[in-house]
Design a protein around this motif. Structure first.
Motif, PDB file in Angstrom:
ATOM      1  N   UNK A   1       4.881  -3.818 -10.954  1.00 25.84           N
ATOM      2  CA  UNK A   1       5.745  -2.911 -10.187  1.00 25.84           C
ATOM      3  C   UNK A   1       4.899  -2.308  -9.082  1.00 25.84           C
ATOM      4  N   UNK A   2       5.421  -2.284  -7.865  1.00 28.53           N
ATOM      5  CA  UNK A   2       4.745  -1.671  -6.717  1.00 28.53           C
ATOM      6  C   UNK A   2       5.582  -0.468  -6.296  1.00 28.53           C
ATOM      7  N   UNK A   3       5.005   0.723  -6.429  1.00 31.47           N
ATOM      8  CA  UNK A   3       5.774   1.910  -6.110  1.00 31.47           C
ATOM      9  C   UNK A   3       4.858   3.001  -5.571  1.00 31.47           C
ATOM     10  N   UNK A   4       5.405   3.780  -4.643  1.00 31.60           N
ATOM     11  CA  UNK A   4       4.685   4.920  -4.081  1.00 31.60           C
ATOM     12  C   UNK A   4       5.648   6.098  -4.062  1.00 31.60           C
ATOM     13  N   UNK A   5       5.350   7.131  -4.875  1.00 31.43           N
ATOM     14  CA  UNK A   5       6.207   8.308  -4.938  1.00 31.43           C
ATOM     15  C   UNK A   5       5.391   9.555  -4.599  1.00 31.43           C
ATOM     16  N   UNK A   6       5.642  10.170  -3.441  1.00 34.02           N
ATOM     17  CA  UNK A   6       4.941  11.396  -3.063  1.00 34.02           C
ATOM     18  C   UNK A   6       5.749  12.641  -3.462  1.00 34.02           C
ATOM     19  N   UNK A   7       5.044  13.737  -3.771  1.00 32.80           N
ATOM     20  CA  UNK A   7       5.707  14.973  -4.185  1.00 32.80           C
ATOM     21  C   UNK A   7       5.078  16.173  -3.487  1.00 32.80           C
TER      22      UNK A   7
ATOM     23  N   UNK B   1      11.305  -7.945  -6.211  1.00 37.41           N
ATOM     24  CA  UNK B   1      11.201  -9.347  -5.771  1.00 37.41           C
ATOM     25  C   UNK B   1      12.143  -9.649  -4.607  1.00 37.41           C
ATOM     26  N   UNK B   2      13.144  -8.779  -4.394  1.00 34.93           N
ATOM     27  CA  UNK B   2      14.145  -9.011  -3.355  1.00 34.93           C
ATOM     28  C   UNK B   2      13.858  -8.237  -2.080  1.00 34.93           C
ATOM     29  N   UNK B   3      12.772  -7.470  -2.074  1.00 38.70           N
ATOM     30  CA  UNK B   3      12.431  -6.699  -0.883  1.00 38.70           C
ATOM     31  C   UNK B   3      12.021  -5.274  -1.242  1.00 38.70           C
ATOM     32  N   UNK B   4      11.648  -4.520  -0.238  1.00 36.29           N
ATOM     33  CA  UNK B   4      11.191  -3.155  -0.445  1.00 36.29           C
ATOM     34  C   UNK B   4      12.356  -2.181  -0.272  1.00 36.29           C
TER      35      UNK B   4
ATOM     36  N   UNK C   1       6.706  -6.453 -20.325  1.00 37.28           N
ATOM     37  CA  UNK C   1       7.097  -7.868 -20.296  1.00 37.28           C
ATOM     38  C   UNK C   1       6.868  -8.471 -18.916  1.00 37.28           C
ATOM     39  N   UNK C   2       7.130  -7.668 -17.866  1.00 38.25           N
ATOM     40  CA  UNK C   2       7.001  -8.151 -16.491  1.00 38.25           C
ATOM     41  C   UNK C   2       5.541  -8.350 -16.085  1.00 38.25           C
ATOM     42  N   UNK C   3       4.621  -7.734 -16.832  1.00 39.42           N
ATOM     43  CA  UNK C   3       3.203  -7.830 -16.512  1.00 39.42           C
ATOM     44  C   UNK C   3       2.529  -6.470 -16.616  1.00 39.42           C
ATOM     45  N   UNK C   4       1.321  -6.393 -16.132  1.00 41.99           N
ATOM     46  CA  UNK C   4       0.540  -5.160 -16.201  1.00 41.99           C
ATOM     47  C   UNK C   4       0.789  -4.305 -14.965  1.00 41.99           C
ATOM     48  N   UNK C   5       0.919  -3.008 -15.192  1.00 48.62           N
ATOM     49  CA  UNK C   5       1.122  -2.053 -14.101  1.00 48.62           C
ATOM     50  C   UNK C   5      -0.039  -1.066 -14.126  1.00 48.62           C
ATOM     51  N   UNK C   6      -0.724  -0.948 -13.000  1.00 49.04           N
ATOM     52  CA  UNK C   6      -1.809   0.015 -12.872  1.00 49.04           C
ATOM     53  C   UNK C   6      -1.243   1.250 -12.166  1.00 49.04           C
TER      54      UNK C   6
ATOM     55  N   UNK D   1      10.440  13.804   0.620  1.00 42.94           N
ATOM     56  CA  UNK D   1       9.413  12.888   1.111  1.00 42.94           C
ATOM     57  C   UNK D   1       9.820  11.446   0.860  1.00 42.94           C
ATOM     58  N   UNK D   2       9.420  10.574   1.786  1.00 41.87           N
ATOM     59  CA  UNK D   2       9.749   9.154   1.670  1.00 41.87           C
ATOM     60  C   UNK D   2       8.667   8.392   0.917  1.00 41.87           C
ATOM     61  N   UNK D   3       9.113   7.464   0.103  1.00 43.55           N
ATOM     62  CA  UNK D   3       8.210   6.583  -0.624  1.00 43.55           C
ATOM     63  C   UNK D   3       8.770   5.172  -0.574  1.00 43.55           C
ATOM     64  N   UNK D   4       8.300   4.326  -1.502  1.00 44.17           N
ATOM     65  CA  UNK D   4       8.795   2.950  -1.521  1.00 44.17           C
ATOM     66  C   UNK D   4       8.723   2.358  -2.920  1.00 44.17           C
TER      67      UNK D   4
END
Length: 147
Positions: free
Chosen positions: A75-81, A94-97, A52-57, A87-90
């Motif tokens: 959605x903007x996300x970075x998850x390292x394993x 809409x309210x910030x990172x 609903x929010x849009x397309x996520x690649x 490990x830190x990701x992000x």
């Protein structure tokens, strides 16, 4: 200098996610189509989700002993394993990172190059801004799409 792009193979991909927190266990399943390709010592899975929010690649990068999930679009996300490492990701909202932290408890993958199929299995603790969000289990299976 021109960079040669790796050959992309069309695949069918299944993503099963189970999230366990104090209150409940949730599970989600997605079956879609995408691309598989290899570059250097890594292999990549690429697919899109329409919400609903849009397309996520989504791009999943797998190397020996490590993996990375990158999501862009709605959605903007970075998850390292990396096994047994924090490990830190992000995660951008809409309210910030928001800062995320993964602690990988299990990281297994298999790849059968002759028929372009395989799997990635990751179990990890996820913390968002230092608060535990739950234990996540992601299982991704893929196989070459036969027309």
């Amino acid at each position: 200098m021109q960079v040669k792009r790796a050959e992309q193979v069309p695949i069918q991909i299944k993503v099963k996610t189970m999230i366990q927190n104090e209150e409940e266990t949730q599970s989600f399943e997605l079956t879609t189509f995408g691309q598989y390709y290899q570059k250097d010592q890594s292999y990549y899975l690429q697919y899109e989700e329409v919400l609903e929010e849009g397309t996520i690649k989504t791009i999943v990068k797998v190397t020996e002993g490590a993996a990375l999930i990158l999501r862009t679009g709605a959605i903007q996300m970075r998850l390292p394993f990396k096994l047994k490492q924090r490990l830190r990701g992000s995660y951008e909202t809409p309210y910030g990172t928001l800062d995320t932290t993964t602690y990988t408890k299990q990281l297994e993958h298999s790849l059968a190059q002759e028929n372009n199929e395989g799997s990635v299995d990751i179990i990890y603790d996820l913390a968002i801004h230092g608060s535990i969000a739950g234990i996540y289990h992601i299982n991704i299976t893929f196989k070459e799409e036969n027309e």
